[in-house]
Write a protein that holds these residues in place. Structure first.
Motif, PDB file in Angstrom:
ATOM      1  N   LYS A   1      -3.645 -11.649  -0.044  1.00 56.31           N
ATOM      2  CA  LYS A   1      -3.079 -11.953   1.276  1.00 56.31           C
ATOM      3  C   LYS A   1      -1.823 -12.779   1.067  1.00 56.31           C
ATOM      4  O   LYS A   1      -1.873 -13.887   0.545  1.00 56.31           O
ATOM      5  N   LEU A   2      -0.667 -12.227   1.460  1.00 57.30           N
ATOM      6  CA  LEU A   2       0.596 -12.943   1.283  1.00 57.30           C
ATOM      7  C   LEU A   2       0.977 -13.732   2.529  1.00 57.30           C
ATOM      8  O   LEU A   2       1.892 -14.538   2.490  1.00 57.30           O
ATOM      9  N   GLY A   3       0.300 -13.463   3.625  1.00 53.21           N
ATOM     10  CA  GLY A   3       0.575 -14.198   4.858  1.00 53.21           C
ATOM     11  C   GLY A   3       0.522 -13.275   6.058  1.00 53.21           C
ATOM     12  O   GLY A   3       0.850 -12.095   5.963  1.00 53.21           O
ATOM     13  N   GLY A   4       0.085 -13.803   7.183  1.00 50.97           N
ATOM     14  CA  GLY A   4       0.016 -13.004   8.396  1.00 50.97           C
ATOM     15  C   GLY A   4      -0.744 -11.716   8.178  1.00 50.97           C
ATOM     16  O   GLY A   4      -1.895 -11.723   7.761  1.00 50.97           O
ATOM     17  N   ARG A   5      -0.091 -10.598   8.427  1.00 45.54           N
ATOM     18  CA  ARG A   5      -0.711  -9.283   8.226  1.00 45.54           C
ATOM     19  C   ARG A   5      -0.227  -8.620   6.939  1.00 45.54           C
ATOM     20  O   ARG A   5      -0.323  -7.408   6.783  1.00 45.54           O
ATOM     21  N   THR A   6       0.332  -9.412   6.034  1.00 44.98           N
ATOM     22  CA  THR A   6       0.903  -8.871   4.811  1.00 44.98           C
ATOM     23  C   THR A   6      -0.072  -8.974   3.649  1.00 44.98           C
ATOM     24  O   THR A   6      -0.442 -10.073   3.232  1.00 44.98           O
ATOM     25  N   ASN A   7      -0.475  -7.807   3.145  1.00 41.90           N
ATOM     26  CA  ASN A   7      -1.324  -7.716   1.954  1.00 41.90           C
ATOM     27  C   ASN A   7      -0.550  -6.962   0.888  1.00 41.90           C
ATOM     28  O   ASN A   7       0.237  -6.071   1.194  1.00 41.90           O
TER      29      ASN A   7
ATOM     30  N   ILE B   1       0.827  -1.201   0.000  1.00 41.60           N
ATOM     31  CA  ILE B   1       0.000   0.000   0.000  1.00 41.60           C
ATOM     32  C   ILE B   1       0.865   1.257   0.000  1.00 41.60           C
ATOM     33  O   ILE B   1       0.519   2.255  -0.623  1.00 41.60           O
ATOM     34  N   TRP B   2       2.016   1.206   0.674  1.00 37.83           N
ATOM     35  CA  TRP B   2       2.877   2.397   0.749  1.00 37.83           C
ATOM     36  C   TRP B   2       3.613   2.647  -0.558  1.00 37.83           C
ATOM     37  O   TRP B   2       3.976   3.780  -0.850  1.00 37.83           O
ATOM     38  N   GLN B   3       3.837   1.622  -1.356  1.00 39.17           N
ATOM     39  CA  GLN B   3       4.400   1.834  -2.693  1.00 39.17           C
ATOM     40  C   GLN B   3       3.364   2.476  -3.606  1.00 39.17           C
ATOM     41  O   GLN B   3       3.713   3.223  -4.511  1.00 39.17           O
ATOM     42  N   ILE B   4       2.103   2.181  -3.373  1.00 37.43           N
ATOM     43  CA  ILE B   4       1.027   2.717  -4.199  1.00 37.43           C
ATOM     44  C   ILE B   4       0.668   4.142  -3.774  1.00 37.43           C
ATOM     45  O   ILE B   4       0.536   5.038  -4.600  1.00 37.43           O
ATOM     46  N   LEU B   5       0.518   4.343  -2.466  1.00 36.64           N
ATOM     47  CA  LEU B   5       0.060   5.641  -1.949  1.00 36.64           C
ATOM     48  C   LEU B   5       1.190   6.553  -1.503  1.00 36.64           C
ATOM     49  O   LEU B   5       0.954   7.709  -1.167  1.00 36.64           O
ATOM     50  N   GLY B   6       2.410   6.049  -1.492  1.00 36.21           N
ATOM     51  CA  GLY B   6       3.548   6.849  -1.070  1.00 36.21           C
ATOM     52  C   GLY B   6       3.727   6.807   0.435  1.00 36.21           C
ATOM     53  O   GLY B   6       2.822   6.443   1.178  1.00 36.21           O
ATOM     54  N   ASN B   7       4.929   7.181   0.873  1.00 36.34           N
ATOM     55  CA  ASN B   7       5.233   7.197   2.297  1.00 36.34           C
ATOM     56  C   ASN B   7       6.184   8.357   2.570  1.00 36.34           C
ATOM     57  O   ASN B   7       7.371   8.285   2.265  1.00 36.34           O
TER      58      ASN B   7
ATOM     59  N   PRO C   1      11.754   9.597   1.132  1.00 36.63           N
ATOM     60  CA  PRO C   1      10.298   9.496   0.991  1.00 36.63           C
ATOM     61  C   PRO C   1       9.899   8.829  -0.325  1.00 36.63           C
ATOM     62  O   PRO C   1      10.548   9.013  -1.348  1.00 36.63           O
ATOM     63  N   THR C   2       8.844   8.035  -0.265  1.00 32.36           N
ATOM     64  CA  THR C   2       8.317   7.352  -1.449  1.00 32.36           C
ATOM     65  C   THR C   2       7.197   8.203  -2.038  1.00 32.36           C
ATOM     66  O   THR C   2       6.209   8.469  -1.349  1.00 32.36           O
ATOM     67  N   PRO C   3       7.325   8.638  -3.286  1.00 36.75           N
ATOM     68  CA  PRO C   3       6.237   9.429  -3.893  1.00 36.75           C
ATOM     69  C   PRO C   3       5.038   8.535  -4.234  1.00 36.75           C
ATOM     70  O   PRO C   3       5.202   7.350  -4.532  1.00 36.75           O
ATOM     71  N   PRO C   4       3.840   9.083  -4.175  1.00 35.10           N
ATOM     72  CA  PRO C   4       2.647   8.273  -4.458  1.00 35.10           C
ATOM     73  C   PRO C   4       2.428   8.029  -5.945  1.00 35.10           C
ATOM     74  O   PRO C   4       2.744   8.877  -6.775  1.00 35.10           O
TER      75      PRO C   4
ATOM     76  N   PRO D   1      -2.574   9.828  -5.938  1.00 34.96           N
ATOM     77  CA  PRO D   1      -2.593  10.938  -4.979  1.00 34.96           C
ATOM     78  C   PRO D   1      -3.871  10.962  -4.140  1.00 34.96           C
ATOM     79  O   PRO D   1      -4.654  11.906  -4.193  1.00 34.96           O
ATOM     80  N   ILE D   2      -4.087   9.881  -3.395  1.00 32.86           N
ATOM     81  CA  ILE D   2      -5.263   9.789  -2.535  1.00 32.86           C
ATOM     82  C   ILE D   2      -4.818   9.317  -1.159  1.00 32.86           C
ATOM     83  O   ILE D   2      -3.723   8.779  -0.995  1.00 32.86           O
ATOM     84  N   SER D   3      -5.698   9.480  -0.174  1.00 34.83           N
ATOM     85  CA  SER D   3      -5.373   9.050   1.185  1.00 34.83           C
ATOM     86  C   SER D   3      -5.560   7.543   1.327  1.00 34.83           C
ATOM     87  O   SER D   3      -6.245   6.895   0.515  1.00 34.83           O
ATOM     88  N   ARG D   4      -4.973   7.006   2.381  1.00 34.24           N
ATOM     89  CA  ARG D   4      -5.116   5.582   2.685  1.00 34.24           C
ATOM     90  C   ARG D   4      -6.588   5.251   2.914  1.00 34.24           C
ATOM     91  O   ARG D   4      -7.093   4.229   2.436  1.00 34.24           O
ATOM     92  N   THR D   5      -7.289   6.106   3.640  1.00 33.67           N
ATOM     93  CA  THR D   5      -8.707   5.883   3.922  1.00 33.67           C
ATOM     94  C   THR D   5      -9.519   5.828   2.632  1.00 33.67           C
ATOM     95  O   THR D   5     -10.357   4.931   2.455  1.00 33.67           O
ATOM     96  N   THR D   6      -9.281   6.756   1.731  1.00 31.21           N
ATOM     97  CA  THR D   6      -9.992   6.777   0.449  1.00 31.21           C
ATOM     98  C   THR D   6      -9.699   5.511  -0.346  1.00 31.21           C
ATOM     99  O   THR D   6     -10.595   4.916  -0.949  1.00 31.21           O
ATOM    100  N   PHE D   7      -8.445   5.078  -0.336  1.00 31.63           N
ATOM    101  CA  PHE D   7      -8.057   3.865  -1.051  1.00 31.63           C
ATOM    102  C   PHE D   7      -8.774   2.646  -0.467  1.00 31.63           C
ATOM    103  O   PHE D   7      -9.353   1.842  -1.204  1.00 31.63           O
TER     104      PHE D   7
END
Length: 82
Positions: free
Chosen positions: A58-64, A20-26, A32-35, A38-44
């Motif tokens: 789902k890749l495992g555990g808490r990893t999506n 998600i952070w590669q998609i939405l940026g961090n 810093p990772t650019p998005p 250009p939307i918020s995590r909540t919107t996504f």
């Protein structure tokens, strides 16, 4: 200009998965990772629930993660809608 030559397309791997952070940026990452979207995590996440955006794998555990093909298609669809 073809889709492959756009600045956004150059940030997307050819195959695999994206977090998600590669998609939405961090902004907190170093550097810093650019998005890609250009939307918020909540919107996504709301878009995923409504079916507007692709669901993660789902890749495992808490990893999506999202398939690169799905993100490329999403960007293409959003660009065509404008």
């Amino acid at each position: 200009m073809t889709h492959q030559n756009t600045p956004t397309a150059s940030k997307i791997p050819e195959i695999g998965f994206m977090t998600i952070w590669q998609i939405l940026g961090n902004k907190k990452a170093n550097p810093p990772t650019p998005p890609l979207l250009p939307i918020s995590r909540t919107t996504f996440l709301e878009g995923i629930r409504s079916g507007k955006y692709p669901a993660p794998v789902k890749l495992g555990g808490r990893t999506n993660a999202w398939r690169v093909e799905d993100i490329r298609q999403l960007i293409s669809n959003l660009g065509a809608a404008q």
